[in-house]
Design a protein around this motif. Sequence first.
Motif, mmCIF file in Angstrom:
data_model
loop_
_atom_site.group_PDB
_atom_site.id
_atom_site.type_symbol
_atom_site.label_atom_id
_atom_site.label_comp_id
_atom_site.label_asym_id
_atom_site.label_seq_id
_atom_site.Cartn_x
_atom_site.Cartn_y
_atom_site.Cartn_z
ATOM 1 N N GLU A 18 -6.362 13.040 -10.533
ATOM 2 C CA GLU A 18 -7.308 13.779 -9.439
ATOM 3 C C GLU A 18 -8.315 14.585 -9.977
ATOM 4 O OE1 GLU A 18 -8.749 14.325 -6.471
ATOM 5 O OE2 GLU A 18 -6.983 13.678 -5.824
ATOM 6 N N HIS A 19 -9.330 14.093 -9.749
ATOM 7 C CA HIS A 19 -10.607 14.917 -10.267
ATOM 8 C C HIS A 19 -11.059 15.843 -9.179
ATOM 9 C CE1 HIS A 19 -10.343 11.873 -13.511
ATOM 10 N NE2 HIS A 19 -10.486 11.091 -12.715
ATOM 11 N N ARG A 20 -10.789 15.816 -7.965
ATOM 12 C CA ARG A 20 -11.491 16.642 -7.068
ATOM 13 C C ARG A 20 -10.361 17.967 -6.994
ATOM 14 N NH1 ARG A 20 -15.689 15.591 -2.951
ATOM 15 N NH2 ARG A 20 -15.943 17.863 -3.713
ATOM 16 N N ASP A 21 -10.882 19.314 -6.735
ATOM 17 C CA ASP A 21 -10.276 20.438 -6.213
ATOM 18 C C ASP A 21 -9.564 20.198 -4.861
ATOM 19 O OD1 ASP A 21 -11.267 21.776 -8.320
ATOM 20 O OD2 ASP A 21 -12.910 22.660 -7.200
ATOM 21 N N ARG A 22 -10.044 19.605 -3.985
ATOM 22 C CA ARG A 22 -9.384 19.160 -2.897
ATOM 23 C C ARG A 22 -9.354 17.946 -2.452
ATOM 24 N NH1 ARG A 22 -7.873 23.502 0.259
ATOM 25 N NH2 ARG A 22 -6.516 21.988 1.324
ATOM 26 N N GLY A 23 -8.768 16.889 -2.934
ATOM 27 C CA GLY A 23 -9.151 15.544 -3.225
ATOM 28 C C GLY A 23 -8.434 14.957 -1.802
ATOM 29 N N SER A 64 0.777 -1.144 -0.121
ATOM 30 C CA SER A 64 0.020 -0.053 -0.038
ATOM 31 C C SER A 64 0.775 1.115 0.000
ATOM 32 C CB SER A 64 -0.927 0.047 1.300
ATOM 33 O OG SER A 64 -1.589 -0.935 1.215
ATOM 34 N N LEU A 65 0.311 2.246 -0.833
ATOM 35 C CA LEU A 65 1.326 3.503 -0.518
ATOM 36 C C LEU A 65 0.157 4.815 -0.520
ATOM 37 C CD1 LEU A 65 3.185 4.554 -3.845
ATOM 38 C CD2 LEU A 65 1.727 2.440 -3.756
ATOM 39 N N THR A 66 0.522 5.829 0.113
ATOM 40 C CA THR A 66 -0.362 6.892 0.101
ATOM 41 C C THR A 66 0.347 8.222 -0.737
ATOM 42 O OG1 THR A 66 -1.138 5.985 2.148
ATOM 43 C CG2 THR A 66 -1.576 8.389 1.774
ATOM 44 N N PHE A 67 -0.415 8.539 -1.645
ATOM 45 C CA PHE A 67 0.235 9.934 -2.281
ATOM 46 C C PHE A 67 -0.510 11.233 -1.322
ATOM 47 C CE2 PHE A 67 0.358 6.899 -5.584
ATOM 48 C CZ PHE A 67 1.751 7.187 -6.047
ATOM 49 N N ARG A 68 0.410 12.212 -1.208
ATOM 50 C CA ARG A 68 0.006 13.201 -0.587
ATOM 51 C C ARG A 68 -1.105 13.895 -1.646
ATOM 52 N NH1 ARG A 68 5.435 15.957 1.481
ATOM 53 N NH2 ARG A 68 6.282 14.339 -0.112
ATOM 54 N N GLU A 69 -1.830 14.749 -0.955
ATOM 55 C CA GLU A 69 -2.752 15.563 -1.871
ATOM 56 C C GLU A 69 -2.117 16.200 -3.016
ATOM 57 O OE1 GLU A 69 -6.355 17.960 -0.579
ATOM 58 O OE2 GLU A 69 -4.898 19.530 -1.081
ATOM 59 N N LYS A 70 -2.403 15.842 -4.371
ATOM 60 C CA LYS A 70 -2.192 16.290 -5.550
ATOM 61 C C LYS A 70 -3.047 17.418 -6.095
ATOM 62 C CE LYS A 70 0.461 12.435 -7.009
ATOM 63 N NZ LYS A 70 2.013 13.057 -7.119
ATOM 64 N N ARG A 71 -2.792 18.478 -6.773
ATOM 65 C CA ARG A 71 -3.530 19.310 -7.491
ATOM 66 C C ARG A 71 -4.461 18.545 -8.316
ATOM 67 N NH1 ARG A 71 0.738 19.911 -10.453
ATOM 68 N NH2 ARG A 71 0.090 19.985 -12.850
ATOM 69 N N ARG A 72 -5.673 19.137 -8.677
ATOM 70 C CA ARG A 72 -6.648 18.642 -9.594
ATOM 71 C C ARG A 72 -5.877 18.389 -10.855
ATOM 72 N NH1 ARG A 72 -12.613 20.906 -10.898
ATOM 73 N NH2 ARG A 72 -12.846 20.132 -12.908
ATOM 74 N N GLY A 73 -5.995 17.213 -11.621
ATOM 75 C CA GLY A 73 -5.165 17.164 -12.871
ATOM 76 C C GLY A 73 -4.763 15.718 -12.993
ATOM 77 N N PHE A 74 -3.789 15.611 -13.939
ATOM 78 C CA PHE A 74 -3.306 14.291 -14.303
ATOM 79 C C PHE A 74 -1.785 14.215 -13.848
ATOM 80 C CE2 PHE A 74 -6.853 12.313 -16.452
ATOM 81 C CZ PHE A 74 -7.840 13.379 -16.587
ATOM 82 N N HIS A 75 -1.254 12.971 -13.263
ATOM 83 C CA HIS A 75 0.033 13.201 -12.649
ATOM 84 C C HIS A 75 0.771 11.789 -12.914
ATOM 85 C CE1 HIS A 75 -1.120 17.049 -10.303
ATOM 86 N NE2 HIS A 75 -2.369 16.216 -10.150
ATOM 87 N N LEU A 76 2.048 11.897 -13.556
ATOM 88 C CA LEU A 76 2.626 10.800 -13.638
ATOM 89 C C LEU A 76 3.236 10.013 -12.383
ATOM 90 C CD1 LEU A 76 5.160 11.397 -16.805
ATOM 91 C CD2 LEU A 76 3.581 9.420 -16.458
ATOM 92 N N ILE A 77 2.951 8.850 -12.159
ATOM 93 C CA ILE A 77 3.244 8.269 -10.818
ATOM 94 C C ILE A 77 4.198 7.134 -11.412
ATOM 95 C CG2 ILE A 77 1.571 9.198 -9.635
ATOM 96 C CD1 ILE A 77 0.329 6.341 -9.645
ATOM 97 N N THR A 78 4.470 6.776 -12.403
ATOM 98 C CA THR A 78 5.211 5.476 -12.721
ATOM 99 C C THR A 78 6.560 5.319 -11.794
ATOM 100 O OG1 THR A 78 4.943 6.013 -14.936
ATOM 101 C CG2 THR A 78 6.348 4.149 -14.565
ATOM 102 N N GLY A 79 7.200 6.276 -11.627
ATOM 103 C CA GLY A 79 8.330 6.077 -10.698
ATOM 104 C C GLY A 79 8.049 5.856 -9.234
ATOM 105 N N ASP A 80 6.938 6.366 -8.763
ATOM 106 C CA ASP A 80 6.338 5.934 -7.423
ATOM 107 C C ASP A 80 6.099 4.656 -7.394
ATOM 108 O OD1 ASP A 80 6.084 8.892 -6.231
ATOM 109 O OD2 ASP A 80 5.366 9.032 -8.053
#
Lengths: 140, 140, 140
Positions: free
Chosen positions: A123-128, A7-23
């Motif tokens: 991330e589809h929410r403003d404050r997800g 399991s991993l947890t991503f800290r809040e990201k801004r609304r939009g599309f983010h590359l996470i392959t490295g994570d």
Amino acid sequence: MKIFQQSLTFREKRRGFHLITGDILQAMPQISEISTGMCQVFIQHTSASLTINENADPTVRKDFEMYFNKTVKENDPDYEHDYEGSDDMPAHLKASLLGSSVMIPIRNGRLALGTWQGIYLCEHRDRGGARGVVVTVWGE
Amino acid sequence: MKIFQQSLTFREKRRGFHLITGDILQAMPQISEISTGMCQVFIQHTSASLTINENADPTVRKDFEMYFNKTVKENDPDYEHDYEGSDDMPAHLKASLLGSSVMIPIRNGRLALGTWQGIYLCEHRDRGGARGVVVTVWGE
Amino acid sequence: MKIFQQSLTFREKRRGFHLITGDILQAMPQISEISTGMCQVFIQHTSASLTINENADPTVRKDFEMYFNKTVKENDPDYEHDYEGSDDMPAHLKASLLGSSVMIPIRNGRLALGTWQGIYLCEHRDRGGARGVVVTVWGE
């Protein structure tokens, strides 16, 4: 056949599309122990999603955000589920259009992604808030 | 538990939706050795995709092409990623709407597809070139 | 590694989005025997689909039906595949937008769904009839 899960947890990201392959690679070093197998990444939310797309030009990810905002409108008066904010029901719809998991084959200890493929956290929410992801890998 | 993996390359197909169930079965005869298992098909590209849909009437596949062209417009002035041709950014969006993999259970040595289900390779570019696909099968 | 598979048939549901998480758990009690694994649910049809989304407020599922009806119109004069009823070609398109399977990790004998996640059976036809689903679970 081996199986690993993390399991991993991503800290809040801004609304939009983010590359996470490295994570994902960093969270699951056991991929290198598998010569033939599979990797699944699953997001435990209904207003964020995962997809695979172009890993190089950041304008692709900006255009994704633009397109999905146009296609899944906020403030549609026909929404009944509207008390959690104007970005909420659109976020649920976008999440199902894109999907809650991606599956990538493993070959010779590496994800068998194409040259231009990367994993997006959408991330589809403003404050997800923070987002929980489960990575599972199996094979031999 | 056994696991098998096979890469295959499809020669360039014209833009549109193409049935490839037969090609997958031919590339992976080991499906017949598995009584209970799973088959994943993965496409290593970001402007082509895979989906499962109706395997009989070719007009369904024509209507898919028509619908996705209407829904994901070319030449939207809001696209920033536009230097690889008017079909490029729409191809990326269509690829994520449809997805880069399909997963089909295996039962008694056969894909447990419904009567009308077939695997589509969805070519979203005018000149997409050859397309690489990885088929992975596991079970016992 | 163990693997289990179970077919189940849902009696005809009305057009719309239906929570079936409980049915899946009931059909596959062996999930509790797996500490680390994976669960795939597959629908054997091309006019119904599966997705994961919000499991609490029924208005979310109503808004899904509203949104997909707006986005994938019936009676588009451009459809060529129109002889099985005005809901038929839209049903095929919705099925591919949402997908024919969902995959959920298993952790400590339980589906690792997020708090708000549930499995939806999405019935896109007015009279879709009974629907066949295959549940496959593997892990150790």
